[in-house]
Design a protein around this motif. Structure first.
Motif, PDB file in Angstrom:
ATOM      1  N   ARG A  13       4.022   8.026   2.426  1.00  0.00           N
ATOM      2  CA  ARG A  13       3.731   6.690   1.891  1.00  0.00           C
ATOM      3  C   ARG A  13       3.668   6.687   0.358  1.00  0.00           C
ATOM      4  O   ARG A  13       3.991   5.702  -0.288  1.00  0.00           O
TER       5      ARG A  13
ATOM      6  N   SER B 132       4.936  -3.571   3.180  1.00  0.00           N
ATOM      7  CA  SER B 132       3.673  -3.773   2.456  1.00  0.00           C
ATOM      8  C   SER B 132       3.237  -5.240   2.501  1.00  0.00           C
ATOM      9  O   SER B 132       2.043  -5.517   2.418  1.00  0.00           O
TER      10      SER B 132
ATOM     11  N   GLN C 243      -1.490   4.987   0.087  1.00  0.00           N
ATOM     12  CA  GLN C 243      -2.206   5.641   1.192  1.00  0.00           C
ATOM     13  C   GLN C 243      -2.573   7.105   0.923  1.00  0.00           C
ATOM     14  O   GLN C 243      -2.837   7.863   1.858  1.00  0.00           O
TER      15      GLN C 243
ATOM     16  N   THR D  25       6.732   0.693   9.979  1.00  0.00           N
ATOM     17  CA  THR D  25       7.602   1.557   9.162  1.00  0.00           C
ATOM     18  C   THR D  25       8.963   1.705   9.827  1.00  0.00           C
ATOM     19  O   THR D  25      10.004   1.556   9.194  1.00  0.00           O
TER      20      THR D  25
END
Lengths: 202, 252
Positions: free
Chosen positions: A92, A162, B215, A180
């Motif tokens: 990420r 996002s 993250q 994702t």
């Protein structure tokens, strides 16, 4: 709501990236795909789009105002981050970096692309298959267009991921993982559409 | 000195204003050492690898069992607690640096005040003080208590802020830790009575919206707190709160 300017602007930035800018991107790629069906087919589609009623209003409110708001505020976001993907090489975090890199590339590419097509059209050039075929007759421009379009498509797809997080649609780790896969599927699909279109002009 | 030694490269700084520098240390090996026992060893005999006398290293520590968060530092490039950093499991030479996201006080000691200020800003408590006994509050279901316990493990150690690309000198982002505390206190049956105050507090500048979804926090948290889940859940809550603030709501 004093003091929540940053919150509202960030949310607006996230929303505008998908609606209308992302939707416009898909529409643009779909219409351009007519090029794979021949020059006449593309010219016909370009002519239809170029002669839509309320064209200037549509261009201003669906494309330019949201696009450049998103781009300029996005630059501010990009330059307030201190990227650390080399130290924290998590998936990420790499996507975080790529989102910012592709955003900047997309801004440069799109600005050039607008100059070369829409602004040229305002000065009397005709937007048709021949115009694109001329632009893409140079190998440098083919590379520039490939990098620019793939950056835009990646930025949109990962931005969709996002967007889902920022608005609280995907909360659990599993939903974010599924998201994702779905958004990367969107990237692959749009990448195929855009690369095929570019090669249709060569 | 026995044959086997361990080597440390430590980033030191004499005062908040002076420039950092590196100093190397070599200690004789003992089994089962952690970074703190090595630092204590240096404190007992402050001589660097060149054999020169030097000042003992300053660092913070308290509980020595990874629940207080005081001894956090950057060990071999990653922020973590030095009490649970076992020398046998670390690559040599062991590099120690302060968490530079925070102002360095001296050597490895940093000032984490900004985190405590952020907890005050987001009202990370349950206000029950008053002039008379309010009686017992609403009960919390056991399953929810177990879930909330995980969030309550946060020790304000600063590792998530150190790992976050959006917490830096160019940004006023408060970081993941105080955000997750908002979720903890909003989930508490009594705390929920002041839910809106906390949501509005994190909707101000430097709050929730400054998260960029890298993250790193959830990957780095030594307590395994689901920080990004907390952030995403708060994103959902603040979406509703923003609409309520703008349009009003008939729900009390």
């Amino acid at each position: 709501m004093a003091g929540s300017r940053n919150f509202n602007t960030r949310r607006l930035h996230s929303l505008l990236g998908v609606i209308p800018v992302g939707l416009f991107l898909i529409e643009h790629l779909v219409v351009n795909y007519f090029a794979t069906k021949g020059a006449a087919s593309f010219d016909n589609a370009a002519d239809f789009m170029g002669n839509l009623p309320f064209r200037y209003l549509l261009e201003a409110f669906v494309i330019f105002i949201p696009l450049y708001f998103h781009a300029i505020y996005g630059l501010y976001i990009t330059f307030t981050a201190k990227n650390n993907a080399s130290r924290y090489g998590y998936f990420r975090n790499w996507m975080f970096l790529l989102q910012r890199v592709t955003g900047v590339i997309t801004l440069i590419y799109v600005s050039w692309h607008v100059w070369e097509t829409r602004i040229a059209a305002a000065f009397g050039a005709e937007v048709n298959y021949q115009m694109m075929a001329d632009i893409l007759s140079s190998p440098f421009m083919v590379a520039f267009y490939l990098i620019g379009v793939l950056s835009a498509v990646f930025h949109f797809s990962n931005g969709l991921w996002s967007f889902f997080v920022s608005w609280g649609l995907t909360v659990s780790p599993r939903s974010q993982r599924v998201s994702t896969y779905v958004t990367m599927g969107v990237f692959v699909a749009l990448a195929i559409v855009s690369v095929r279109t570019i090669f249709a002009f060569i | 000195m026995s044959a086997k030694t361990i080597k440390f490269i430590i980033t030191r700084q004499d005062s908040p204003e002076t420039a950092p520098y590196q100093e190397e240390f070599e200690l004789s090996y003992r089994p089962n050492m952690n970074v703190i026992s090595a630092l204590m060893e240096i404190r007992r005999n402050p001589v660097n690898a060149k054999g020169e006398a030097t000042t003992p290293i300053t660092w913070e520590m308290n509980c020595l069992e990874e629940v207080c968060g005081a001894c956090s530092m950057v060990i071999n490039g990653k922020p973590r607690q030095s009490c649970t950093a076992l020398v046998d499991k670390l690559e040599q030479p062991i590099r120690l640096e302060p968490m530079k996201t925070f102002p360095v006080v001296r050597d490895l000691a940093v000032d984490r005040s900004r985190m405590f200020d952020a907890l005050k800003r987001v009202k990370a408590w349950i206000p029950i003080d008053g002039t008379y006994d309010l009686g017992p509050g609403p009960r919390m279901p056991e399953t929810k208590r177990q879930w909330a316990y995980e969030l309550s493990k946060c020790m304000t150690c600063g590792v998530c802020l150190e790992a976050c690309p959006n917490v830096n000198s160019k940004s006023d982002f408060i970081g993941p830790a105080p955000l997750s505390q908002v979720r903890l206190f909003n989930a508490h049956p009594t705390g929920a009575m002041n839910k809106e105050e906390r949501l509005n507090a994190i909707m101000t500048d430097g709050g929730l919206a400054s998260c960029g979804n890298s993250q790193n926090c959830v990957q780095s948290c030594p307590k395994g707190i689901p920080l990004t889940t907390s952030i995403a859940a708060l994103n959902r809550d603040t979406t509703f709160q923003a609409f309520k603030n703008f349009f009003g709501s008939d729900r009390v």
